[in-house]
Design a protein around this motif. Structure first.
Motif, mmCIF file in Angstrom:
data_model
loop_
_atom_site.group_PDB
_atom_site.id
_atom_site.type_symbol
_atom_site.label_atom_id
_atom_site.label_comp_id
_atom_site.label_asym_id
_atom_site.label_seq_id
_atom_site.Cartn_x
_atom_site.Cartn_y
_atom_site.Cartn_z
ATOM 1 N N PRO A 16 1.378 -2.868 -7.754
ATOM 2 C CA PRO A 16 0.697 -1.583 -8.857
ATOM 3 C C PRO A 16 0.182 -0.656 -8.278
ATOM 4 O O PRO A 16 0.025 0.004 -9.126
ATOM 5 C CB PRO A 16 0.097 -2.592 -10.098
ATOM 6 N N ASP A 17 -0.360 -1.054 -7.306
ATOM 7 C CA ASP A 17 -1.124 0.425 -6.111
ATOM 8 C C ASP A 17 -0.723 0.384 -5.526
ATOM 9 O O ASP A 17 -1.333 2.170 -5.272
ATOM 10 C CB ASP A 17 -2.487 -0.500 -5.595
ATOM 11 N N LEU A 18 0.131 0.630 -4.736
ATOM 12 C CA LEU A 18 0.368 1.393 -3.995
ATOM 13 C C LEU A 18 2.315 1.773 -3.211
ATOM 14 O O LEU A 18 3.228 0.098 -4.575
ATOM 15 C CB LEU A 18 0.504 0.428 -2.252
ATOM 16 N N PRO A 19 2.479 2.488 -2.945
ATOM 17 C CA PRO A 19 3.676 2.365 -2.803
ATOM 18 C C PRO A 19 4.843 1.242 -2.398
ATOM 19 O O PRO A 19 4.490 1.339 -1.431
ATOM 20 C CB PRO A 19 3.867 3.666 -1.911
ATOM 21 N N TYR A 20 6.082 1.497 -2.897
ATOM 22 C CA TYR A 20 6.854 0.260 -2.679
ATOM 23 C C TYR A 20 7.124 0.573 -0.551
ATOM 24 O O TYR A 20 7.072 -0.448 -0.760
ATOM 25 C CB TYR A 20 8.166 1.016 -2.912
ATOM 26 N N LEU A 21 7.697 1.423 -0.036
ATOM 27 C CA LEU A 21 7.347 2.065 1.291
ATOM 28 C C LEU A 21 6.006 1.676 2.344
ATOM 29 O O LEU A 21 6.517 0.743 3.209
ATOM 30 C CB LEU A 21 7.711 3.151 1.941
ATOM 31 N N VAL A 22 4.911 2.383 1.590
ATOM 32 C CA VAL A 22 4.023 1.765 2.368
ATOM 33 C C VAL A 22 3.962 0.142 2.460
ATOM 34 O O VAL A 22 2.983 -0.113 3.540
ATOM 35 C CB VAL A 22 3.192 2.178 1.706
ATOM 36 N N VAL A 23 3.771 -0.335 0.825
ATOM 37 C CA VAL A 23 3.101 -1.818 1.285
ATOM 38 C C VAL A 23 4.341 -2.617 2.169
ATOM 39 O O VAL A 23 4.053 -3.450 2.368
ATOM 40 C CB VAL A 23 3.416 -2.287 -0.938
ATOM 41 N N VAL A 24 5.739 -2.196 1.879
ATOM 42 C CA VAL A 24 6.356 -3.027 2.688
ATOM 43 C C VAL A 24 6.411 -3.056 4.335
ATOM 44 O O VAL A 24 5.945 -3.667 5.115
ATOM 45 C CB VAL A 24 8.700 -2.416 2.586
ATOM 46 N N VAL A 25 5.954 -1.872 4.953
ATOM 47 C CA VAL A 25 5.012 -1.565 6.238
ATOM 48 C C VAL A 25 4.268 -2.650 6.526
ATOM 49 O O VAL A 25 4.304 -2.645 7.535
ATOM 50 C CB VAL A 25 5.306 0.057 6.084
ATOM 51 N N ALA A 74 13.328 -10.150 6.690
ATOM 52 C CA ALA A 74 14.158 -9.652 6.062
ATOM 53 C C ALA A 74 13.843 -9.738 4.815
ATOM 54 O O ALA A 74 14.383 -8.694 3.823
ATOM 55 C CB ALA A 74 15.280 -10.716 6.572
ATOM 56 N N LEU A 75 12.676 -10.713 3.965
ATOM 57 C CA LEU A 75 12.196 -10.772 2.447
ATOM 58 C C LEU A 75 11.389 -10.103 1.851
ATOM 59 O O LEU A 75 11.185 -9.669 1.071
ATOM 60 C CB LEU A 75 11.647 -12.446 2.841
ATOM 61 N N VAL A 76 10.953 -9.297 3.293
ATOM 62 C CA VAL A 76 9.705 -8.217 2.524
ATOM 63 C C VAL A 76 10.422 -7.773 2.219
ATOM 64 O O VAL A 76 9.328 -7.137 0.411
ATOM 65 C CB VAL A 76 8.626 -8.257 3.427
#
Length: 420
Positions: free
Chosen positions: A154-163, A142-144
């Motif tokens: 700075p290098d990866l999109p938000y959705l990709v890094v969250v997954v 939940a905190l991710v």
């Protein structure tokens, strides 16, 4: 099967076991209530976890340096907190739940503490129940999104890094569950091995006890008959020293013959005990119903009055096990009659047919005269009853109204099979 502890098989490789597993497999009674000492494997694993936390923390520190919008003091605090979190990894075995709980807020405010947080989650999965792991994992997941919302990569999109972060969290938790399951399987196999060893030991003890009981019954059945002859005739010689020479010679002959037979029987039983495989092929054939005539003749030579009424047309057709049991019953009946009813006429009656069973009756009236007391254990009839029951039959004994005694037994005799 050996009853030694399974860990002692790897006495020279104890360092391969974690201290927690080693404590379960080989508990030290002197260390009750104390935490088990770390093994060489524990030190190796803890050092590897510390180095992993430091390496992941160093990668997180590099990310913090690239976040130009963060104040310098915040970046320094992030790295300081991450360093303390890496040092706290050495406490993971003592306080796995406390460390995992502490890492939840620490990893949220410090990117450098990410490696230590993963190590804490893995340790929690290994050493604590699943319900603790589930709560901590859900909170981390939940905190991710919130963490990367406030501090985007700075290098990866938000959705990709969250997954990717969520998958990494789940992967660490599953890896810890795998290790925990493997350890529990090892302990379960240990318990099953111990139970199997205990049950095998109980089966061996039971087999030994049954073998001893069978040997005791056989010794009683075989030797009691011979030794009773010795006792009766020796007592007769003691009470009648002035008996005629012919009678003394006949009694001495019976004593000599009975002693020889008793010694021969005793040698056979001892030979069976000494044999490694229990093979009785080297001894004399075991008596069956066909040997009943010889038993009665021997008793008559010893001075007993015995009437044999054998109505079984072909004694050799009786199964060997049934015939042997019938012989032992008749032998015990004659022995008891010789002990307790000297001079009385004993009747042995055997009837039966295939399909109907085999009936054996030994009857004697009240004794004609007082006889010297003959010691007895009182276990003969008990042993005969058990022998008859094991053979699938039954045995009864009772005193008759005239002061006599009757022994009656029935044994199964299966009908002969016919082929079409």
């Amino acid at each position: 099967m050996s009853g030694d502890n399974p860990v002692r098989t790897f006495e020279g490789r104890r360092w391969l076991f974690p201290s927690s597993v080693l404590h379960e497999l080989d508990p030290d009674p002197d260390a009750a209530g104390r935490r088990p000492r770390r093994t060489a494997r524990d030190w190796l694993v803890d050092s590897s976890c510390f180095l992993l936390a430091v390496l992941v923390g160093a990668a997180g520190a590099q990310t913090v340096r690239h976040e130009t919008d963060l104040p310098h003091a915040f970046a320094v605090a992030d790295q300081l907190i991450g360093g303390l979190a890496c040092c706290a990894v050495w406490l993971r075995r003592r306080r796995p739940l406390g460390l995992a709980l502490a890492m939840v807020p620490v990893s949220f405010v410090s990117a450098t503490a990410g490696g230590a947080s993963m190590v804490a989650l893995f340790t929690l999965a290994v050493h604590r129940p699943f319900r603790h792991l589930a709560w901590i994992t859900v909170v981390n997941l939940a905190l991710v999104p919130l963490f990367y919302w406030f501090r985007p990569d700075p290098d990866l999109p938000y959705l990709v890094v969250v997954v990717l972060a969520a998958l990494l969290t789940l992967l660490v938790a599953c890896l810890g569950l795998f290790v925990r399951t493997k350890r529990q399987l090892m302990l379960t196999l240990r318990d099953r091995a111990r139970r199997a060893e205990t049950e095998a030991g109980l089966r061996v003890e039971r087999a030994q006890r049954l073998a001893r009981e069978a040997i005791a019954r056989e010794m009683h059945d075989v030797l009691a008959h011979r030794l009773t002859l010795l006792s009766v005739h020796a007592g007769a010689l003691e009470f009648r020293p002035d008996a005629p020479r012919e009678e003394i010679a006949r009694a001495a002959g019976v004593i000599r013959e009975s002693s020889h037979e008793a010694l021969q029987d005793l040698r056979e039983i001892i030979g069976v005990l000494r044999a490694a495989d229990g093979d009785e092929a080297g001894g004399r054939p075991q008596p069956t119903l066909a040997a009943l005539d010889a038993l009665v003749a021997e008793s008559r030579r010893a001075g007993m009055k015995v009437t044999l009424d054998n109505r079984v047309g072909e004694p050799a057709a009786v199964p060997a096990a049934v015939g042997r049991t019938a012989y032992r019953i008749a032998q015990e009946g004659l022995t008891n009659a010789r002990k307790h009813a000297p001079g009385a006429e004993v009747t042995v009656r055997v009837t039966g047919a295939p399909g109907d069973g085999l009936d054996i009756t030994v009857h004697n009236p009240a004794p004609e005269a007082e006889a010297p007391p003959v010691p007895g254990s009182g276990q003969g009839l008990i042993g005969l009853t058990e022998r008859a029951v094991l053979a699938g039959g039954r045995l009864e004994h009772r005193t008759t109204g005239a002061g006599g005694f009757e022994l009656r037994a029935w044994l199964p005799w299966a009908a002969a099979r016919t082929t079409a």
